[in-house]
Design a protein around this motif. Sequence first.
Motif, PDB file in Angstrom:
ATOM      1  N   VAL A 174       4.397   7.005  -3.822  1.00 38.20           N
ATOM      2  CA  VAL A 174       4.787   6.853  -2.286  1.00 38.20           C
ATOM      3  C   VAL A 174       5.757   8.095  -1.880  1.00 38.20           C
ATOM      4  N   GLY A 175       6.733   8.372  -2.595  1.00 40.27           N
ATOM      5  CA  GLY A 175       7.570   9.321  -2.483  1.00 40.27           C
ATOM      6  C   GLY A 175       6.838  10.853  -2.140  1.00 40.27           C
ATOM      7  N   LEU A 176       6.147  11.149  -3.500  1.00 35.40           N
ATOM      8  CA  LEU A 176       5.440  12.543  -3.405  1.00 35.40           C
ATOM      9  C   LEU A 176       4.452  12.374  -2.282  1.00 35.40           C
ATOM     10  N   VAL A 177       3.600  11.450  -2.069  1.00 36.27           N
ATOM     11  CA  VAL A 177       2.532  11.458  -0.812  1.00 36.27           C
ATOM     12  C   VAL A 177       3.594  11.763   0.610  1.00 36.27           C
ATOM     13  N   ALA A 178       4.439  11.157   0.757  1.00 36.45           N
ATOM     14  CA  ALA A 178       5.217  11.203   2.060  1.00 36.45           C
ATOM     15  C   ALA A 178       5.995  12.773   1.946  1.00 36.45           C
ATOM     16  N   VAL A 179       6.111  13.325   1.112  1.00 41.33           N
ATOM     17  CA  VAL A 179       6.486  14.659   1.217  1.00 41.33           C
ATOM     18  C   VAL A 179       5.559  15.589   1.176  1.00 41.33           C
TER      19      VAL A 179
END
Length: 85
Positions: free
Chosen positions: A69-74
């Motif tokens: 989720v964090g990597l996709v958001a970035v």
Amino acid sequence: MVLSLVLVVFGLTTGEFVIAGILPDVGAGVGVDVPAAGLLVTAYALGMIVGGPVVTVLTVRVPRKRLIVGLVAVAVVANAGSAVA
């Protein structure tokens, strides 16, 4: 669920395709021909090849769901910033 998957795929693949549409402008902006500017795509690919394993090693203890989720958001935010620029 399907809509969120479609949005993730769109957000992640935008980075690869956006440069193709603006390659002549990028080349003119930095004073090189289009084939030389096209090397930016190669640089992006090399960054992914090197960065993928490095991120994997550095985040081995982070819970997978939070990490993705964090990597996709970035990635989505970075692509949106690129599109605005």
